[in-house]
Design an enzyme around this catalytic site. Structure first.
Site, PDB file in Angstrom:
ATOM      1  N   LYS A 127       0.869  -1.190   0.000  1.00 43.85           N
ATOM      2  CA  LYS A 127       0.000   0.000   0.000  1.00 43.85           C
ATOM      3  C   LYS A 127       0.894   1.224   0.000  1.00 43.85           C
ATOM      4  O   LYS A 127       2.058   1.165   0.410  1.00 43.85           O
ATOM      5  CB  LYS A 127      -0.872  -0.006   1.257  1.00 43.85           C
ATOM      6  CG  LYS A 127      -2.074   0.908   1.172  1.00 43.85           C
ATOM      7  CD  LYS A 127      -3.279   0.212   0.584  1.00 43.85           C
ATOM      8  CE  LYS A 127      -4.453   1.148   0.459  1.00 43.85           C
ATOM      9  NZ  LYS A 127      -5.706   0.437   0.182  1.00 43.85           N
ATOM     10  N   ASP A 167      -7.198   4.547  -4.038  1.00 41.48           N
ATOM     11  CA  ASP A 167      -7.800   4.408  -2.698  1.00 41.48           C
ATOM     12  C   ASP A 167      -8.374   5.800  -2.416  1.00 41.48           C
ATOM     13  O   ASP A 167      -8.640   6.566  -3.370  1.00 41.48           O
ATOM     14  CB  ASP A 167      -6.740   3.985  -1.664  1.00 41.48           C
ATOM     15  CG  ASP A 167      -7.344   3.608  -0.309  1.00 41.48           C
ATOM     16  OD1 ASP A 167      -7.842   2.485  -0.162  1.00 41.48           O
ATOM     17  OD2 ASP A 167      -7.353   4.448   0.621  1.00 41.48           O
TER      18      ASP A 167
HETATM   19  N1  LIG Z   1     -11.223   2.285  -4.090  1.00 40.71           N
HETATM   20  C1  LIG Z   1     -11.145   0.998  -3.874  1.00 40.71           C
HETATM   21  O1  LIG Z   1     -11.131   0.185  -4.815  1.00 40.71           O
HETATM   22  C2  LIG Z   1     -11.094   0.448  -2.497  1.00 40.71           C
HETATM   23  C3  LIG Z   1     -11.279   1.245  -1.393  1.00 40.71           C
HETATM   24  N2  LIG Z   1     -11.338   0.684  -0.157  1.00 40.71           N
HETATM   25  C4  LIG Z   1     -11.577   1.500   1.019  1.00 40.71           C
HETATM   26  O2  LIG Z   1     -12.848   2.138   0.914  1.00 40.71           O
HETATM   27  C5  LIG Z   1     -12.858   3.372   1.619  1.00 40.71           C
HETATM   28  C6  LIG Z   1     -13.299   4.494   0.705  1.00 40.71           C
HETATM   29  O3  LIG Z   1     -12.413   4.574  -0.399  1.00 40.71           O
HETATM   30  P1  LIG Z   1     -12.813   5.253  -1.797  1.00 40.71           P
HETATM   31  O4  LIG Z   1     -14.283   5.225  -1.971  1.00 40.71           O
HETATM   32  O5  LIG Z   1     -11.941   4.637  -2.820  1.00 40.71           O
HETATM   33  O6  LIG Z   1     -12.318   6.731  -1.579  1.00 40.71           O
HETATM   34  P2  LIG Z   1     -12.944   8.116  -2.136  1.00 40.71           P
HETATM   35  O7  LIG Z   1     -11.883   9.110  -1.978  1.00 40.71           O
HETATM   36  O8  LIG Z   1     -13.547   7.886  -3.471  1.00 40.71           O
HETATM   37  O9  LIG Z   1     -14.136   8.388  -1.127  1.00 40.71           O
HETATM   38  C7  LIG Z   1     -13.926   8.511   0.249  1.00 40.71           C
HETATM   39  C8  LIG Z   1     -15.219   8.944   0.890  1.00 40.71           C
HETATM   40  O10 LIG Z   1     -15.072   8.872   2.301  1.00 40.71           O
HETATM   41  C9  LIG Z   1     -15.331  10.149   2.871  1.00 40.71           C
HETATM   42  N3  LIG Z   1     -14.347  10.329   3.963  1.00 40.71           N
HETATM   43  C10 LIG Z   1     -12.996  10.227   3.876  1.00 40.71           C
HETATM   44  N4  LIG Z   1     -12.422  10.500   5.066  1.00 40.71           N
HETATM   45  C11 LIG Z   1     -13.449  10.768   5.899  1.00 40.71           C
HETATM   46  C12 LIG Z   1     -13.521  11.106   7.255  1.00 40.71           C
HETATM   47  N5  LIG Z   1     -12.413  11.238   7.996  1.00 40.71           N
HETATM   48  N6  LIG Z   1     -14.753  11.284   7.782  1.00 40.71           N
HETATM   49  C13 LIG Z   1     -15.883  11.135   7.033  1.00 40.71           C
HETATM   50  N7  LIG Z   1     -15.862  10.815   5.733  1.00 40.71           N
HETATM   51  C14 LIG Z   1     -14.670  10.635   5.185  1.00 40.71           C
HETATM   52  C15 LIG Z   1     -15.129  11.160   1.764  1.00 40.71           C
HETATM   53  O11 LIG Z   1     -15.905  12.314   1.985  1.00 40.71           O
HETATM   54  C16 LIG Z   1     -15.608  10.374   0.551  1.00 40.71           C
HETATM   55  O12 LIG Z   1     -17.004  10.451   0.430  1.00 40.71           O
HETATM   56  C17 LIG Z   1     -11.437   3.517   2.187  1.00 40.71           C
HETATM   57  O13 LIG Z   1     -11.407   2.947   3.484  1.00 40.71           O
HETATM   58  C18 LIG Z   1     -10.604   2.641   1.264  1.00 40.71           C
HETATM   59  O14 LIG Z   1      -9.424   2.198   1.864  1.00 40.71           O
HETATM   60  C19 LIG Z   1     -11.263  -0.667   0.025  1.00 40.71           C
HETATM   61  C20 LIG Z   1     -11.067  -1.503  -1.024  1.00 40.71           C
HETATM   62  C21 LIG Z   1     -10.861  -1.009  -2.356  1.00 40.71           C
HETATM   63  O1  LIG Z   2      -7.035  -2.550  -6.571  1.00 42.76           O
HETATM   64  C1  LIG Z   2      -6.047  -2.524  -5.859  1.00 42.76           C
HETATM   65  O2  LIG Z   2      -4.948  -2.901  -6.173  1.00 42.76           O
HETATM   66  C2  LIG Z   2      -6.095  -1.982  -4.452  1.00 42.76           C
HETATM   67  C3  LIG Z   2      -7.405  -1.864  -3.809  1.00 42.76           C
HETATM   68  C4  LIG Z   2      -7.168  -1.402  -2.414  1.00 42.76           C
HETATM   69  O3  LIG Z   2      -6.403  -0.502  -2.177  1.00 42.76           O
HETATM   70  C5  LIG Z   2      -7.790  -2.113  -1.315  1.00 42.76           C
HETATM   71  O4  LIG Z   2      -8.221  -3.256  -1.502  1.00 42.76           O
HETATM   72  O5  LIG Z   2      -7.850  -1.555  -0.209  1.00 42.76           O
END
Ligand SMILES: NC(=O)C1=CN([C@@H]2O[C@H](COP(=O)(O)OP(=O)(O)OC[C@H]3O[C@@H](n4cnc5c(N)ncnc54)[C@H](O)[C@@H]3O)[C@@H](O)[C@H]2O)C=CC1
Ligand SMILES: O=C(O)CCC(=O)C(=O)O
Length: 447
Positions: A127, A167
Site C-alpha cells: 500500500k 484508494d
Molecule cells: N477504491 C477501492 O477500490 C477500495 C477502497 N477501499 C476503502 O474504501 C474506503 C473508501 O475509499 P474510496 O471510496 O476509494 O475513496 P474516495 O476518496 O472515493 O471516497 C472517500 C469517501 O469517504 C469520505 N471520507 C474520507 N475520510 C473521511 C472522514 N475522515 N470522515 C468522514 N468521511 C470521510 C469522503 O468524503 C468520501 O465520500 C477507504 O477505506 C478505502 O481504503 C477498500 C477496497 C478497495
Molecule cells: O485494486 C487494488 O490494487 C487496491 C485496492 C485497495 O487498495 C484495497 O483493496 O484496499
C-alpha cells in the site's frame, strides 16, 4: 485474549512500531484469530512465519515537491510499503489524504496481505500514499503532484514487482496522471504497472464499480446464508466516494433501499431512496458537498451537518468511508435500531469494541478483508487482461466478480467452522487469508 506466544509477538510489534496505532490494531485483530491455527500447525511457529508477516519486506518514504497555481512550492511526503510478496507482486492502492502517515500505510498494507490472499489470485500485499490533500486543488495542481509523486515511485514499481491502484483521494483521474508520468519516464507502455486505469488506455470493465458491487454481493451472500435477502431492507452507507456510490448502485439492483449516505461534512437522509444520478452529478462530476445534493432534491432529502450517519435507523449498514468510523456507541445504536448485517466496504471502519458488540448481538458482520476484496480482485483481472492484450465485456467481468465474492464468502465460513467458530467471518477471513500466505512462505524458504 492472545495466546502466550502471540502476546509476545504483539508486544514486539508495539515496541518496534511505536505510535503506529492503526497498524497495531490491524495486527492485533489477526493475531487474535489465528491462535487455533498454531495448535494445528507448529511448523508456522518454528519458521517464525508470524514474526516475518508482521515485518514489511520493504518500506519506502520519499519527498514529493510540487508547485501550486500561484507558484508557491509545497513539500509532501510519499510512502510505499511493500509488505509481502509470497503470493505475487505487491498489490494495493495509493491514498492521498492529509491524515496519511506511516502507521496508516502499514495498517492498510498489512490488511492487504490477507485480503489479497483470500481472493485466491496471485497477488502479494502492499500500500502507499501521501499526506497530500487534493481537496480544493485545481486539475493542474493534482496533475503536477501526481507527476512529482511518480517521479520517485517509478523506481520501485513494475508489472512483476509492485502494482499500485487507487484508494481515498486517488481515482481514475489520478491513476491516469500517474500512469502517464510512468510511461514518459520509462519509455515503456507497461499497462500492468498500475490498475484502475481508464478504459481508453488499458483499464478494465467493472474495476470502477468493483469494490462497491463486490461488497453488496458479499452482504447478499451473508443474508442468503441466514435465509433472507436485501429485498425491501433499509440500508445506510457511509461516504459518497467510489466505494459508496457503487455500493448504493448494486444494493438498489438487489432490492435494497439506500436511505442515507455521507461525506466528511455530514450525512443526508433520503427516505424514498438515494437518487443515484443526482449523487453522481454532485460528487463525481462537480466534486461538491452533500448539502448541494439535499438542496437539489427539494423536500425529499435532509442534510444533517457534522453528525454520524449511523444514527439513521437501518437494517443493513455498509461503512464505505474510512477507518474506525463505527465506534462502540455507533454499534450499540445500530443494534438497537434493528441492524442485522454489516458489510465493510472501507478498510477497518469498525473499532474492536464495535466488532465485539455486533458479534454479541448476532449481527452478520463481513470484515473489510473479505467484503471489500472485490476491488483488488478485479484489479488482478485487469492485470490478466493487460498481460494477454485482451479486454473482457462488462457482463463477463461482473460475473467473475460475483463468483469471486461467493467463493470468498464460502471460504470464510468453511475456515470459521473448521476452527470451531461457526458464522464468525472475522476469524474465517483472518485464518483463511493467513494460511495461504503462510504455506507459500514456508515453501519459499527463509527469505
Ligand atoms: N477504491 C477501492 O477500490 C477500495 C477502497 N477501499 C476503502 O474504501 C474506503 C473508501 O475509499 P474510496 O471510496 O476509494 O475513496 P474516495 O476518496 O472515493 O471516497 C472517500 C469517501 O469517504 C469520505 N471520507 C474520507 N475520510 C473521511 C472522514 N475522515 N470522515 C468522514 N468521511 C470521510 C469522503 O468524503 C468520501 O465520500 C477507504 O477505506 C478505502 O481504503 C477498500 C477496497 C478497495
Ligand atoms: O485494486 C487494488 O490494487 C487496491 C485496492 C485497495 O487498495 C484495497 O483493496 O484496499
Amino acid at each position: 485474549m492472545l495466546h502466550e506466544r502471540l502476546s509476545s509477538i504483539y508486544e514486539n510489534v508495539l515496541r518496534r512500531n511505536a505510535g503506529e496505532t492503526e497498524f497495531h490494531q490491524a495486527v492485533r485483530e489477526v493475531l487474535e484469530s489465528i491462535g487455533p491455527v498454531l495448535g494445528k500447525h507448529p511448523e508456522y511457529a518454528e519458521s517464525k512465519i508470524i514474526e516475518r508477516i508482521c515485518e514489511p519486506e520493504r518500506q519506502i518514504i520519499f519527498r514529493v515537491p510540487w508547485e501550486d497555481d500561484r507558484g508557491e512550492v509545497h513539500i509532501n511526503r510519499g510512502f510505499r510499503v511493500e509488505f509481502n510478496s509470497a503470493l505475487g507482486p505487491y498489490k494495493g492502492g495509493l491514498r492521498f489524504h492529509p491524515s496519511v502517515y506511516l502507521g496508516i500505510v502499514k495498517f492498510l498494507g498489512f490488511e492487504q496481505i490477507f485480503k489479497n490472499s483470500l481472493t485466491g489470485l496471485p497477488i502479494g500485499g502492499g500500500k502507499g500514499g501521501s499526506d497530500f490533500d487534493p481537496k480544493g486543488r485545481s486539475e493542474r495542481e493534482v496533475m503536477r503532484f501526481c507527476q512529482s509523486f511518480m517521479t520517485e515511485l517509478y523506481r520501485h514499481i513494475g508489472e512483476y514487482t509492485d502494482v499500485p491502484a487507487g484508494d481515498i483521494g486517488v481515482g481514475q483521474r489520478e491513476v491516469g496522471y500517474l500512469f502517464g508520468q510512468y510511461k514518459r519516464i520509462t519509455n515503456r507502455y507497461e499497462s500492468g504497472v498500475i490498475t484502475g486505469k481508464g478504459l481508453s488506455y488499458g483499464g478494465a470493465q467493472v474495476r470502477t464499480e468493483a469494490t462497491g458491487y463486490g461488497c453488496a454481493f458479499f452482504v447478499a451472500e451473508m443474508l442468503k446464508a441466514r435465509g433472507t435477502s436485501f429485498d425491501g431492507r433499509r440500508v445506510a452507507v457511509s461516504g459518497s466516494g467510489n466505494v459508496a456510490v457503487y455500493t448504493i448502485e448494486k444494493v438498489r439492483q438487489l432490492g435494497g433501499i439506500v436511505v442515507a449516505c455521507s461525506d466528511s461534512s455530514g450525512y443526508v437522509v433520503d427516505d424514498k431512496g438515494v437518487d443515484l444520478d443526482l449523487l453522481k452529478q454532485v460528487k463525481q462530476v462537480e466534486r461538491r458537498r452533500l448539502d448541494v445534493y439535499a438542496e437539489r432534491r427539494g423536500g425529499n432529502a435532509t442534510f444533517v451537518p457534522g453528525r454520524s450517519v449511523w444514527e439513521v435507523p437501518c437494517e443493513v449498514a455498509m461503512p464505505s468511508a474510512t477507518q474506525n468510523e463505527i465506534t462502540g456507541r455507533d454499534a450499540e445504536l445500530l443494534v438497537r435500531n434493528g441492524c442485522v448485517a454489516v458489510g465493510e466496504g472501507a478498510n477497518m471502519p469498525t473499532t474492536p469494541e464495535g466488532i465485539r458488540i455486533f458479534e454479541e448481538a448476532g449481527v452478520a458482520f463481513g470484515p473489510g478483508k473479505a467484503a471489500n476484496a472485490g476491488g483488488v480482485a478485479t484489479s488482478a483481472l485487469e492485470m490478466q487482461q493487460n498481460a494477454s492484450r485482451d479486454s473482457w465485456t462488462f457482463e463477463f467481468s461482473e460475473n467473475r466478480l460475483q463468483q469471486i465474492m461467493r467463493d470468498i464468502h464460502d471460504r470464510c465460513l468453511r475456515s470459521a467452522d473448521e476452527y470451531g467458530m461457526p458464522g464468525n467471518y472475522v476469524a474465517g477471513a483472518n485464518i483463511d487469508g493467513f494460511k495461504r500466505v503462510a504455506d507459500a512462505m514456508l515453501a519459499l524458504g527463509l527469505i
